[in-house]
Design an enzyme around this catalytic site. Structure first.
Site, PDB file in Angstrom:
ATOM      1  CE  LYS A   1      41.615   1.239  20.156  1.00  0.00           C
ATOM      2  NZ  LYS A   1      41.281  -0.192  20.030  1.00  0.00           N
TER       3      LYS A   1
ATOM      4  CE1 TYR B   1      44.032   0.287  22.378  1.00  0.00           C
ATOM      5  CE2 TYR B   1      44.318  -1.975  21.646  1.00  0.00           C
ATOM      6  CZ  TYR B   1      43.569  -1.010  22.291  1.00  0.00           C
ATOM      7  OH  TYR B   1      42.355  -1.332  22.835  1.00  0.00           O
TER       8      TYR B   1
END
Length: 292
Positions: free
Chosen positions: A164, A135
């Site tokens: 992400k 992320y």
């Protein structure tokens, strides 16, 4: 694990005095997300105020979410800790309670080198068999990872399997797709970039928006995947001002105020965060009427 579609983010309800987590109301929020037909639920992200929870509260929310969802959709647990030891602690707990995967962010006080970040992810991976979503959220975590570096981790770290991207730069997504030949799944973490990201090949969209606007994000995702470009554009612009508003006014505060306006009050965000002011609430109420 193959993950795609809308990854819904629940906010974390607190008791009336703001001193404890209200798990019963958390179940209500999860129900709203399931009714919105999300493809997965990601607990303990920014919208879930994970940074404001004690360790015991964090574990309560993680365990309750997994048990309440009860296998209906995958459950992703967000882990963003300053120390590798605590990240491993939370990751092991996520595995013990039956989470589907973790979403791991490097969190920085001192500026971290790429070697330090790589070692952090590698140590967490070595501590669990769970898949890891890398992320990148520089605005919140203070660490900005390049597409090249994240793909290096996917290639070299056993459980790192997807990304992400929340930097707000659509070119990052194009690079991830191009450099990986479209083989590494990546997810959009910027609400206002949803249409561009999905058109750039994103496997899904991580968002708290379904807490307030139901399956509209899913409709947008499906329109893009089915090649219905005009329908997708119309759906996106219907949502655009709302998506921009909840980000700029603070996800936790905006979503909690929105739920209250819709008759699903779950309390305020945890201090020092503040609920929306009168003018912001009025603006949000006007935006929400467009989805009735």
């Amino acid at each position: 694990m193959k993950l795609s579609g809308i990854i819904g983010y629940p906010v974390t309800p607190f008791s009336h005095d703001n001193k404890s987590v209200d798990l019963g109301k958390l179940g209500q929020v999860i129900d709203i997300l399931l009714e919105a037909k999300v493809g997965a639920i990601a607990a303990l992200g920014s919208a879930g105020e994970a940074a404001y929870l004690s360790e015991s509260e964090w574990k309560q929310v993680a365990e309750y979410t997994v048990k309440y969802v009860n296998g209906k959709v995958p459950v992703v647990i967000g882990v963003a800790e300053l120390t590798t030891a605590q990240a491993i602690n939370y990751t092991r707990y996520a595995y013990e309670i039956g989470a589907s995967m973790i979403m791991l962010s490097p969190f920085s006080y001192y500026k971290l080198s790429e070697q330090e970040i790589y070692s952090h992810y590698e140590a967490v991976s070595n501590a669990t068999p769970l898949p890891i979503m890398i992320y990148n959220n520089p605005a919140t975590c203070g660490v900005d990872m390049s597409p090249e570096f994240m793909l290096k981790m996917v290639d070299g770290i056993q459980n790192a399997s997807m990304i992400k991207e929340s930097s707000g730069d659509i070119q990052r997504m194009h690079k991830i797709y191009k450099l990986s030949n479209g083989k590494v799944p990546f997810f959009n973490g910027c609400n206002h970039m949803a249409l561009e990201a999905l058109n750039a090949g994103a496997s899904g969209w991580c968002t708290a928006a379904p807490c307030l606007i139901g399956d509209r994000p899913k409709q947008l995702f499906e329109a893009v995947k089915e090649g219905k470009s005009e329908q997708a554009k119309a759906l996106f612009y219907q949502q655009y001002e709302f998506l921009e508003f909840i980000v700029t006014s603070g996800l936790a505060a905006a979503v909690k105020s929105g739920l209250e306006l819709q008759g699903n009050g779950i309390g305020d965000p945890r201090k020092p965060l503040q609920p929306l002011g009168r003018a912001e609430r009025k603006r949000l109420q006007g935006l929400l009427t467009e989805f009735v």
